[in-house]
Design a protein around this motif. Structure first.
Motif, PDB file in Angstrom:
ATOM      1  N   THR A  10     -19.880 104.228 -25.355  1.00  8.90           N
ATOM      2  CA  THR A  10     -20.738 103.639 -24.334  1.00  8.90           C
ATOM      3  C   THR A  10     -22.062 103.164 -24.901  1.00  8.90           C
ATOM      4  O   THR A  10     -22.896 102.643 -24.172  1.00  8.90           O
ATOM      5  CB  THR A  10     -21.042 104.670 -23.225  1.00  8.90           C
ATOM      6  OG1 THR A  10     -21.594 105.832 -23.855  1.00  8.90           O
ATOM      7  CG2 THR A  10     -19.786 105.041 -22.466  1.00  8.90           C
ATOM      8  N   GLU A  65     -25.141 101.249 -26.975  1.00 11.61           N
ATOM      9  CA  GLU A  65     -25.559  99.867 -27.198  1.00 11.61           C
ATOM     10  C   GLU A  65     -25.047  99.411 -28.561  1.00 11.61           C
ATOM     11  O   GLU A  65     -24.778  98.237 -28.780  1.00 11.61           O
ATOM     12  CB  GLU A  65     -27.086  99.770 -27.130  1.00 11.61           C
ATOM     13  CG  GLU A  65     -27.607  98.344 -27.178  1.00 11.61           C
ATOM     14  CD  GLU A  65     -29.124  98.261 -27.083  1.00 11.61           C
ATOM     15  OE1 GLU A  65     -29.628  97.126 -26.999  1.00 11.61           O
ATOM     16  OE2 GLU A  65     -29.801  99.311 -27.105  1.00 11.61           O
ATOM     17  N   ARG A 104     -21.990 100.289 -31.381  1.00 16.49           N
ATOM     18  CA  ARG A 104     -20.683 100.974 -31.512  1.00 16.49           C
ATOM     19  C   ARG A 104     -20.214 100.931 -32.963  1.00 16.49           C
ATOM     20  O   ARG A 104     -20.539 100.015 -33.702  1.00 16.49           O
ATOM     21  CB  ARG A 104     -19.625 100.260 -30.662  1.00 16.49           C
ATOM     22  CG  ARG A 104     -20.020  99.953 -29.246  1.00 16.49           C
ATOM     23  CD  ARG A 104     -19.836 101.120 -28.324  1.00 16.49           C
ATOM     24  NE  ARG A 104     -20.259 100.730 -26.977  1.00 16.49           N
ATOM     25  CZ  ARG A 104     -19.437 100.214 -26.055  1.00 16.49           C
ATOM     26  NH1 ARG A 104     -18.161 100.051 -26.323  1.00 16.49           N
ATOM     27  NH2 ARG A 104     -19.904  99.890 -24.861  1.00 16.49           N
TER      28      ARG A 104
END
Ligand SMILES: [Zn+2]
Length: 229
Positions: A99, A101, A103
């Protein structure tokens, strides 16, 4: 006086219901945003609906409007076709888990060479099997998407703005024909961009991943560990 008269002319509200079609047509709408306008009609069912409706139009104004709607729908379908990416297996998630910002670009890998390891190496190598999905490390705009990008082979690079800084991520050695994004396209964090391969200057399946901040190379491994979640 004239302005008042014009303002009282109501336009037919025949566009109601054009947004039917669910998630698929929303995706197509995003792909074909230039052409779709308010007529999302990119799905077959919606376009059939428009065609049926056109026979019940009574005034010439309505008929013109419906013709315009059908033309817009057709343009949207064509644009969606042009924008549609190379097909990947239906078992591949289009969005990575997580989840944050920022990844991880892969969900399963072993760390290989790091920044500047064994000579000139501007990134980190994430080792995994060919065909593994690669995900955008953050939301941004695609800067490079090429089947042959020098030693990187099949590569994508994405411009991001994170914490007020200009960040660029680069993904190299992808599988031929696997790119899912085009230059100028906006992507979400964790969006599927292609598949791991061994193209360019590579001898084994892996992702070569680079991060540049405000134009300078940084250690992508340290950056991912500090930011990705
Ligand atoms: Zn590398």
């Amino acid at each position: 006086m004239v302005g008042g008269l014009v303002a009282t002319v109501a336009l037919p509200a025949f566009a109601a219901g054009a947004a039917k079609g669910g998630e698929e047509s929303m995706t197509l709408q995003q792909m074909a945003m230039d052409d779709a306008q308010t007529f999302v009609a990119a799905s077959d069912s919606t376009s059939a609906e428009l065609s049926r409706d056109s026979y019940s139009a009574t005034t010439s104004e309505e008929i013109e409007k419906k013709k315009a709607a059908e033309a817009a729908a057709e343009r949207a379908r064509e644009a969606a076709k042009r924008a549609s990416a190379a097909s990947v297996g239906t078992n591949i998630a289009l969005i990575s888990p997580g989840t944050g910002e920022v990844r991880w670009p892969l969900t399963n890998f072993t760390k290989g060479r790091g920044l500047w390891d064994s000579g000139y190496h501007q990134g980190v190598d994430l080792l995994t099997s060919c065909g593994t999905p690669i995900y955008a490390t953050a939301a941004g705009v695609v800067k490079v998407s090429q089947e042959s990008y020098g030693g990187y082979g099949v590569a994508v690079s994405i411009d991001h703005v994170l914490g007020g800084q200009r960040v660029n991520s680069l993904y190299g050695h992808m599988t031929y024909g696997s790119r899912q994004v085009a230059v100028g396209q906006s992507v979400e964090a964790g969006q599927l961009i292609g598949l791991v391969g061994s193209t360019g200057s590579s001898t084994a399946c892996h992702l070569h991943f680079e991060v540049h901040i405000n134009g300078s190379v940084v250690d992508p491994w340290a950056w991912l560990q500090a930011n990705a979640g």
